[in-house]
Motif scaffolding. Structure first.
Motif, short mmCIF file in Angstrom:
data_model
loop_
_atom_site.label_atom_id
_atom_site.label_comp_id
_atom_site.label_asym_id
_atom_site.label_seq_id
_atom_site.Cartn_x
_atom_site.Cartn_y
_atom_site.Cartn_z
N LYS A 323 0.83 -1.21 0.00
CA LYS A 323 0.00 0.00 0.00
C LYS A 323 0.86 1.25 0.00
N ASP A 326 2.17 1.78 -3.48
CA ASP A 326 1.15 2.37 -4.34
C ASP A 326 0.97 3.85 -4.07
N ARG A 330 1.57 7.08 -6.50
CA ARG A 330 0.54 8.10 -6.72
C ARG A 330 1.11 9.49 -6.45
#
Length: 419
Positions: A323, A326, A330
């Protein structure tokens, strides 16, 4: 020297209380008896006319035993030698009668006679509790599970035995299983005064009360077969116990047992006479082994549960790492978008990147976070380079405008002169 059992065979807790030595130990006979001997016997051997008579009786009995084993005169022929061997066998075994003379009764051979071979010396822990602690051990002919299930009923029954005195409270210190489906229950008594203070009843006081004949009958009715005090011995009492060898134990073996004591501060020699005592110790050892195995099983289950929790935690950590990766990607995409849309405003963009770096520095300490931080730092350097390049281009554009403006002014001036 008997069987020569290892001296560590009976190492355990205080005799007569819990662990090794339960049953014939401290408080069961006189002051304790540590598995077969007590202080009364040594007291009888000290001074006074009674002590002298006891010594003479022991000497006479020993002489009779020696005569029965070596030179009986019962038959007056060679059969007396066979009788002597038979008497030796009985004496070694510790049971039977030794006939040696027509004019005297036979000698009784028991396991305490000095010629009995089935004996050894082990060790038991010295009680460490003080009399003011008030701890008294009750041995019940019930299984541990039944005692625990009926513990409140047992407390109420004991309170009735104590006269249902409202100022007295019976408390259970511990419950432990023993061999032969018996259970040890440690209790103490608390007395509350009208002014609100409370104190424990001394163990000796409670024990003496429980040992009364009428009280013992009531205790038997609720399953109590024996009560034992759990108090430490004074230095004088320990010295008295160790000074003289117990009945039937060779003084040389007893002295050697004291020398071989692995921890004289915590352990005391204990005679083990006969197969019944050895069997009892073996049963207690098996019981303790079962308890240890139960504890090991509990610990093993706890370890298995911790391993499952660890596996779950590792999986969650891996999930959070993904996570985080990710989110880092982003953030990089947002920075790239800001780079393309806010290139004309480097100051505001630099401030945004600084805020992102600050947040990232506070929240990320993993390798992925560090990698993302390096990427953002590199982008920041690129942005600073772009900002510098834009500044240079702007300056150059200003210079070009000035040049163009100058050239334009020169053309107007020239045209006016020509005109």
């Amino acid at each position: 020297k008997g069987f020569g059992f290892p001296t560590g065979l009976s190492t355990g807790t205080a005799a007569g209380t819990s662990g090794f030595g339960t049953g014939t130990g401290l408080g069961a006979t006189s002051l304790g008896g540590f598995g077969g001997f007590n202080i009364q016997q040594t007291q009888q051997q000290q001074g006074g006319l009674f002590g002298q008579q006891a010594g003479q009786n022991q000497s006479t009995q020993l002489y009779q035993q020696v005569t029965a084993l070596s030179a009986p005169t019962l038959l007056g022929d060679e059969r007396d030698s066979i009788l002597a061997k038979w008497n030796q066998l009985q004496a070694y075994w510790g049971t039977g009668k030794g006939y040696y003379s027509n004019n005297n009764p036979p000698v009784e051979f028991n396991q305490e006679n000095p010629f009995c071979r089935f004996k050894a010396v082990g060790y038991s822990c010295i009680p460490m509790s003080k009399d003011e602690d008030g701890l008294v051990v009750l041995i019940l002919n019930k299984k541990e599970a039944d005692v625990r299930a009926q513990q409140q009923q047992l407390v109420e029954s004991l309170h009735k035995v104590l006269g249902s005195n409202q100022t007295l409270t019976v408390n259970v210190e511990g419950v432990k299983a023993l061999s032969n489906d018996q259970t040890e229950v440690i209790i103490y008594l608390v007395e509350r005064s009208p002014n609100g203070t409370s104190k424990r009843i001394p163990a000796s006081t409670l024990f003496n009360y429980l040992e009364q004949a009428n009280i013992k009958v009531q205790l038997t009715q609720i399953g109590v077969v024996m009560s034992v005090t759990r108090t430490e011995l004074s230095p004088a009492q320990l010295k008295q116990l160790l000074q003289n060898a117990p009945a039937g134990v060779d003084p040389i073996i007893w002295e050697q047992a004291k020398v071989d004591n692995p921890d004289p501060e915590k352990l005391i020699p204990v005679p083990m006479v006969g197969f019944k005592e050895l069997l009892r110790r073996l049963q207690i050892q098996e019981q303790m082994t079962k308890q240890h195995q139960t504890r090991v099983d509990i610990i093993s289950n706890d370890i298995s549960e911790l391993q499952k929790n660890q596996a779950t935690t590792v999986a969650k950590i891996a999930q959070y790492k993904r996570k985080l990766m990710d989110l880092s990607h982003r953030v990089l995409q947002i920075i790239m978008m800001l780079t393309s849309s806010q290139g004309s405003h480097p100051a505001s963009f630099t401030r945004v990147i600084s805020e992102v770096l600050t947040v990232n520095d506070r929240s990320n300490h993993s390798c992925t976070g560090a990698f993302s931080l390096l990427q953002i730092s590199h982008l920041k350097q690129q942005q600073e380079g772009l900002s510098h390049l834009i500044s240079v281009i702007k300056d150059d554009l200003e210079d070009i405008k000035l040049i163009e403006h100058g050239l334009s002014d020169s053309g107007h001036m020239r045209g006016g002169i020509l005109s």
